[in-house]
Design a protein around this motif. Sequence first.
Motif, PDB file in Angstrom:
ATOM      1  N   SER A 105      36.918  35.019  31.310  1.00 40.70           N
ATOM      2  CA  SER A 105      36.784  35.061  32.762  1.00 40.70           C
ATOM      3  C   SER A 105      37.217  33.723  33.351  1.00 40.70           C
ATOM      4  O   SER A 105      36.610  32.683  33.072  1.00 40.70           O
ATOM      5  CB  SER A 105      35.333  35.364  33.155  1.00 40.70           C
ATOM      6  N   ASN A 107      37.949  33.409  36.923  1.00 39.00           N
ATOM      7  CA  ASN A 107      38.010  33.780  38.335  1.00 39.00           C
ATOM      8  C   ASN A 107      37.810  32.559  39.232  1.00 39.00           C
ATOM      9  O   ASN A 107      36.886  31.771  39.027  1.00 39.00           O
ATOM     10  CB  ASN A 107      36.922  34.802  38.666  1.00 39.00           C
ATOM     11  N   LEU A 127      39.928  38.440  33.031  1.00 44.71           N
ATOM     12  CA  LEU A 127      39.705  38.489  34.470  1.00 44.71           C
ATOM     13  C   LEU A 127      40.206  37.182  35.068  1.00 44.71           C
ATOM     14  O   LEU A 127      39.645  36.116  34.803  1.00 44.71           O
ATOM     15  CB  LEU A 127      38.220  38.680  34.780  1.00 44.71           C
ATOM     16  N   SER A 151      42.919  41.879  34.921  1.00 51.01           N
ATOM     17  CA  SER A 151      42.704  41.852  36.370  1.00 51.01           C
ATOM     18  C   SER A 151      43.235  40.573  36.993  1.00 51.01           C
ATOM     19  O   SER A 151      42.853  39.464  36.604  1.00 51.01           O
ATOM     20  CB  SER A 151      41.210  41.996  36.680  1.00 51.01           C
TER      21      SER A 151
END
Length: 284
Positions: A105, A107, A127, A151
């Motif tokens: 992750s 983000n 992500l 994503s």
Amino acid sequence: MKILFVFSLIGLILCTEGGLAGHVQGHEGKCEFSNEQNPMLGNVYSCKIKNAVLHISNDKFTITGMHQSKGRKDLGVKFVEFSSSNISFIPPQVFKKFPNLEYLSVNGVGLKEFRALDNSSNMKVILANNNLIKTLDEKVFEVSSDLETLSFRKNQIEEIDVKAFFALGNLRELYLSDNLLSNLHMNTFATLISLEIISLSGNQLQTIDLETFHANHQLNEILLYDNKITAVHPQTFNSLESLFNLELHGNLCVDKDIRLDDGDLQEVIKSYLKQCFADYPKKE
């Protein structure tokens, strides 16, 4: 006067070196290790890194931190999360230190580029939302063939190389919403044979061609709302037998969402997209 100048110069050098030293110190990522419940991976051993800084390619990045769980080692880390950080790219040391990493992750950490991820063959989920990425280059996921979820929501992606996703035959979910995509090569998604969900909403797409999803027979959700779509090839969705949700509201030729419970999906598509089909350029 000369002596004063020499002392001033020495002071400037020392200040500069101090500044650089401080910059290098910012390239240390301190892990907070823990066991936690992950919605995708279940109970996993994780490393969470805060306040990391990395901008220059040849700068060193060191991951430190004491293992809190007895008997746990770097090989057991499956989940890494960067937060409250400012990194222009993902440090390759992450995959060297944690070779069994499956979930990453990053983000909202200021990513400006997404580089090829060496030593990332076990990755399942990436992500990278809310960053500053503008392009996805050729073969960037070449060694990440086991990826299942990817994503890139809310970046600034304008271009995707036609070979960017070529290795991702196992990918099931792809999120590219809220970017700056205005067109897609006919083979951008050609190798994503396991894809079930794709989100392209909130871009600047104008035309959806016959080949856009021609190889994605497992697709059940396509999100295309809030684009600038004026035309769709009449046979674009014909081969998608698993499709049950097609969201198209907020476009120029259509402002509706289509779901399986609306009736015969293909008939509803023909009805709702009549204007889009009519406006698709016909070959001479």
